[in-house]
Enzyme design. Structure first.
Site, mmCIF file in Angstrom:
data_model
loop_
_atom_site.group_PDB
_atom_site.id
_atom_site.type_symbol
_atom_site.label_atom_id
_atom_site.label_comp_id
_atom_site.label_asym_id
_atom_site.label_seq_id
_atom_site.Cartn_x
_atom_site.Cartn_y
_atom_site.Cartn_z
ATOM 1 N N MET A 1 0.849 -1.176 0.000
ATOM 2 C CA MET A 1 0.000 0.000 0.000
ATOM 3 C C MET A 1 0.892 1.236 0.000
ATOM 4 O O MET A 1 1.458 1.586 1.028
ATOM 5 C CB MET A 1 -0.901 -0.027 1.234
ATOM 6 C CG MET A 1 -1.585 1.287 1.495
ATOM 7 S SD MET A 1 -2.755 1.282 2.843
ATOM 8 C CE MET A 1 -1.739 1.037 4.255
ATOM 9 N N PRO A 2 1.051 1.894 -1.136
ATOM 10 C CA PRO A 2 1.867 3.108 -1.181
ATOM 11 C C PRO A 2 1.203 4.263 -0.433
ATOM 12 O O PRO A 2 -0.022 4.423 -0.475
ATOM 13 C CB PRO A 2 1.954 3.439 -2.668
ATOM 14 C CG PRO A 2 1.555 2.206 -3.376
ATOM 15 C CD PRO A 2 0.630 1.484 -2.457
ATOM 16 N N PHE A 3 2.032 5.043 0.228
ATOM 17 C CA PHE A 3 1.590 6.274 0.881
ATOM 18 C C PHE A 3 2.553 7.367 0.443
ATOM 19 O O PHE A 3 3.759 7.247 0.631
ATOM 20 C CB PHE A 3 1.618 6.132 2.407
ATOM 21 C CG PHE A 3 1.318 7.417 3.117
ATOM 22 C CD1 PHE A 3 0.017 7.811 3.346
ATOM 23 C CD2 PHE A 3 2.353 8.250 3.517
ATOM 24 C CE1 PHE A 3 -0.257 9.016 3.993
ATOM 25 C CE2 PHE A 3 2.087 9.451 4.158
ATOM 26 C CZ PHE A 3 0.776 9.824 4.395
ATOM 27 N N HIS A 41 -2.424 5.768 -1.449
ATOM 28 C CA HIS A 41 -2.875 6.919 -0.656
ATOM 29 C C HIS A 41 -1.963 8.112 -0.922
ATOM 30 O O HIS A 41 -0.743 7.992 -0.835
ATOM 31 C CB HIS A 41 -2.847 6.591 0.834
ATOM 32 C CG HIS A 41 -3.732 5.447 1.186
ATOM 33 N ND1 HIS A 41 -4.993 5.633 1.677
ATOM 34 C CD2 HIS A 41 -3.556 4.111 1.074
ATOM 35 C CE1 HIS A 41 -5.544 4.450 1.874
ATOM 36 N NE2 HIS A 41 -4.701 3.507 1.520
#
Length: 70
Positions: A1-3, A41
């Site tokens: 999950m990239p942030f 995100h």
């Protein structure tokens, strides 16, 4: 999950421009890193120019000095 956190000065950036930045960063992560957009995100933090400094002064003061030089 990239942030991804993006910090910019708060000075006239429109809702549409921020939406474009979010879309393009998401597209880049998908294209380059094969990251799923629905798990990506992006947070844009807007910082007042009195709270952002470089060259030994606030951005507000720096920009004021540039304007006076013109």
């Amino acid at each position: 999950m990239p942030f991804v956190s993006v910090r910019i000065t708060r000075d006239g950036v429109t809702r549409e421009q921020k939406a474009q930045v979010i879309a393009e960063i998401t597209e880049t992560l998908e294209r380059v890193l094969n990251k799923r957009p629905e798990l990506t995100h992006i947070v844009i933090e807007e910082v007042d120019t009195d709270n952002w400094g470089y060259a030994g002064m606030t951005t507000t003061e720096y920009r004021r000095q540039l304007a006076e030089e013109k």
